[in-house]
Design a protein around this motif. Structure first.
Motif, PDB file in Angstrom:
ATOM      1  N   ARG A   1      35.624  74.569  11.841  1.00  0.00           N
ATOM      2  CA  ARG A   1      35.340  74.249  10.555  1.00  0.00           C
ATOM      3  C   ARG A   1      36.176  73.397   9.558  1.00  0.00           C
ATOM      4  O   ARG A   1      35.752  72.445   8.860  1.00  0.00           O
ATOM      5  CB  ARG A   1      35.313  75.725   9.958  1.00  0.00           C
ATOM      6  CG  ARG A   1      34.699  75.775   8.363  1.00  0.00           C
ATOM      7  CD  ARG A   1      34.542  77.158   7.765  1.00  0.00           C
ATOM      8  NE  ARG A   1      35.767  77.812   7.967  1.00  0.00           N
ATOM      9  CZ  ARG A   1      36.917  77.736   7.143  1.00  0.00           C
ATOM     10  NH1 ARG A   1      37.020  76.692   5.976  1.00  0.00           N
ATOM     11  NH2 ARG A   1      37.910  78.663   7.218  1.00  0.00           N
ATOM     12  N   ARG A   2      37.603  73.570   9.998  1.00  0.00           N
ATOM     13  CA  ARG A   2      38.526  72.625   9.175  1.00  0.00           C
ATOM     14  C   ARG A   2      38.473  71.250   9.813  1.00  0.00           C
ATOM     15  O   ARG A   2      38.471  70.390   8.906  1.00  0.00           O
ATOM     16  CB  ARG A   2      39.887  73.381   9.694  1.00  0.00           C
ATOM     17  CG  ARG A   2      40.196  74.504   8.814  1.00  0.00           C
ATOM     18  CD  ARG A   2      41.416  75.032   8.923  1.00  0.00           C
ATOM     19  NE  ARG A   2      41.728  76.416   8.149  1.00  0.00           N
ATOM     20  CZ  ARG A   2      42.484  77.346   8.309  1.00  0.00           C
ATOM     21  NH1 ARG A   2      43.267  77.085   9.363  1.00  0.00           N
ATOM     22  NH2 ARG A   2      42.581  78.304   7.521  1.00  0.00           N
ATOM     23  N   ARG A   3      38.418  71.030  11.187  1.00  0.00           N
ATOM     24  CA  ARG A   3      38.137  69.756  11.572  1.00  0.00           C
ATOM     25  C   ARG A   3      36.893  69.007  11.270  1.00  0.00           C
ATOM     26  O   ARG A   3      36.806  67.688  10.889  1.00  0.00           O
ATOM     27  CB  ARG A   3      37.858  69.938  13.090  1.00  0.00           C
ATOM     28  CG  ARG A   3      37.923  68.555  13.866  1.00  0.00           C
ATOM     29  CD  ARG A   3      37.957  68.698  15.332  1.00  0.00           C
ATOM     30  NE  ARG A   3      36.714  69.417  16.196  1.00  0.00           N
ATOM     31  CZ  ARG A   3      36.675  70.658  16.547  1.00  0.00           C
ATOM     32  NH1 ARG A   3      37.915  71.177  16.778  1.00  0.00           N
ATOM     33  NH2 ARG A   3      35.662  71.091  16.908  1.00  0.00           N
ATOM     34  N   ASN A   4      35.784  69.677  10.782  1.00  0.00           N
ATOM     35  CA  ASN A   4      34.561  69.196  10.492  1.00  0.00           C
ATOM     36  C   ASN A   4      34.647  69.173   8.768  1.00  0.00           C
ATOM     37  O   ASN A   4      33.404  68.944   8.257  1.00  0.00           O
ATOM     38  CB  ASN A   4      33.409  69.771  11.196  1.00  0.00           C
ATOM     39  CG  ASN A   4      33.269  69.269  12.731  1.00  0.00           C
ATOM     40  OD1 ASN A   4      33.067  68.268  12.711  1.00  0.00           O
ATOM     41  ND2 ASN A   4      33.830  70.103  13.231  1.00  0.00           N
ATOM     42  N   LYS A   5      35.566  69.695   8.349  1.00  0.00           N
ATOM     43  CA  LYS A   5      35.499  69.665   6.764  1.00  0.00           C
ATOM     44  C   LYS A   5      34.321  70.667   6.193  1.00  0.00           C
ATOM     45  O   LYS A   5      33.903  70.002   4.977  1.00  0.00           O
ATOM     46  CB  LYS A   5      35.621  68.372   6.060  1.00  0.00           C
ATOM     47  CG  LYS A   5      36.668  67.533   6.609  1.00  0.00           C
ATOM     48  CD  LYS A   5      36.615  66.219   5.965  1.00  0.00           C
ATOM     49  CE  LYS A   5      38.120  65.433   6.271  1.00  0.00           C
ATOM     50  NZ  LYS A   5      37.889  64.543   7.180  1.00  0.00           N
ATOM     51  N   TYR A   6      34.236  71.652   6.589  1.00  0.00           N
ATOM     52  CA  TYR A   6      33.290  72.681   5.807  1.00  0.00           C
ATOM     53  C   TYR A   6      33.926  73.862   5.493  1.00  0.00           C
ATOM     54  O   TYR A   6      35.204  74.310   6.207  1.00  0.00           O
ATOM     55  CB  TYR A   6      32.356  73.352   7.233  1.00  0.00           C
ATOM     56  CG  TYR A   6      31.263  72.384   7.411  1.00  0.00           C
ATOM     57  CD1 TYR A   6      30.103  72.641   6.866  1.00  0.00           C
ATOM     58  CD2 TYR A   6      31.328  71.438   8.590  1.00  0.00           C
ATOM     59  CE1 TYR A   6      28.704  71.944   7.202  1.00  0.00           C
ATOM     60  CE2 TYR A   6      30.350  70.656   8.787  1.00  0.00           C
ATOM     61  CZ  TYR A   6      29.329  70.808   8.361  1.00  0.00           C
ATOM     62  OH  TYR A   6      28.086  69.944   8.621  1.00  0.00           O
ATOM     63  N   THR A   7      33.699  74.312   4.207  1.00  0.00           N
ATOM     64  CA  THR A   7      34.047  75.602   3.740  1.00  0.00           C
ATOM     65  C   THR A   7      33.467  76.879   4.357  1.00  0.00           C
ATOM     66  O   THR A   7      32.386  76.453   5.023  1.00  0.00           O
ATOM     67  CB  THR A   7      33.989  75.805   2.171  1.00  0.00           C
ATOM     68  OG1 THR A   7      32.693  75.751   1.877  1.00  0.00           O
ATOM     69  CG2 THR A   7      34.638  74.449   1.273  1.00  0.00           C
TER      70      THR A   7
ATOM     71  N   GLU B   1      28.313  68.923  14.233  1.00  0.00           N
ATOM     72  CA  GLU B   1      29.513  68.005  14.571  1.00  0.00           C
ATOM     73  C   GLU B   1      28.986  66.841  14.894  1.00  0.00           C
ATOM     74  O   GLU B   1      29.629  65.707  14.786  1.00  0.00           O
ATOM     75  CB  GLU B   1      30.435  68.699  15.498  1.00  0.00           C
ATOM     76  CG  GLU B   1      31.530  68.058  15.994  1.00  0.00           C
ATOM     77  CD  GLU B   1      32.506  68.756  16.721  1.00  0.00           C
ATOM     78  OE1 GLU B   1      33.800  68.785  16.318  1.00  0.00           O
ATOM     79  OE2 GLU B   1      32.016  69.783  17.454  1.00  0.00           O
TER      80      GLU B   1
ATOM     81  N   ARG C   1      27.421  69.732   3.110  1.00  0.00           N
ATOM     82  CA  ARG C   1      28.742  69.472   2.771  1.00  0.00           C
ATOM     83  C   ARG C   1      28.864  69.525   1.222  1.00  0.00           C
ATOM     84  O   ARG C   1      29.357  68.863   0.633  1.00  0.00           O
ATOM     85  CB  ARG C   1      28.667  68.019   2.909  1.00  0.00           C
ATOM     86  CG  ARG C   1      28.570  67.462   4.504  1.00  0.00           C
ATOM     87  CD  ARG C   1      29.882  67.370   5.399  1.00  0.00           C
ATOM     88  NE  ARG C   1      29.726  67.107   6.561  1.00  0.00           N
ATOM     89  CZ  ARG C   1      30.587  66.836   7.467  1.00  0.00           C
ATOM     90  NH1 ARG C   1      31.913  67.464   7.047  1.00  0.00           N
ATOM     91  NH2 ARG C   1      30.235  66.705   8.729  1.00  0.00           N
TER      92      ARG C   1
ATOM     93  N   SER D   1      30.037  71.235  -2.172  1.00  0.00           N
ATOM     94  CA  SER D   1      31.194  72.296  -2.485  1.00  0.00           C
ATOM     95  C   SER D   1      30.582  73.546  -3.011  1.00  0.00           C
ATOM     96  O   SER D   1      29.469  73.676  -3.172  1.00  0.00           O
ATOM     97  CB  SER D   1      31.887  71.282  -3.699  1.00  0.00           C
ATOM     98  OG  SER D   1      31.099  71.410  -4.684  1.00  0.00           O
TER      99      SER D   1
END
Length: 83
Positions: free
Chosen positions: A10-16, A53, A66, A68
């Protein structure tokens, strides 16, 4: 398991957590459970993570992955008013 560490993915792919839950059609609590290793994600969910991904532009158009947290809330409110 196809995806070993959901939090790292999740962090690598910028997902909350909220955005990932929305993209996969699960609750945020489910994502938290995966991250805490309370239970593993199904094979179908793991395949969906690989798709998110490797095909992010196509998946984000379908799932709004993506967005917010505030954008997600706004979208939910807008959708609930339309019903």
């Amino acid at each position: 398991m196809l995806v070993d560490d959901i939090r790292e993915w999740r962090r690598r792919n910028k997902y909350t957590q909220d955005a990932l839950a929305l993209a996969l059609g699960v609750s945020r609590q489910t994502v938290v459970g995966w991250e805490k290793s309370e239970y593993p994600p199904s094979t179908l969910i793991q395949l969906a993570l690989l798709a998110l991904e490797n095909l992010p532009e196509k998946c984000s158009l379908v799932a709004g992955s993506r967005l917010s947290s505030s954008e997600q809330r706004h979208a939910r409110q807008k959708n609930s008013m339309a019903d």
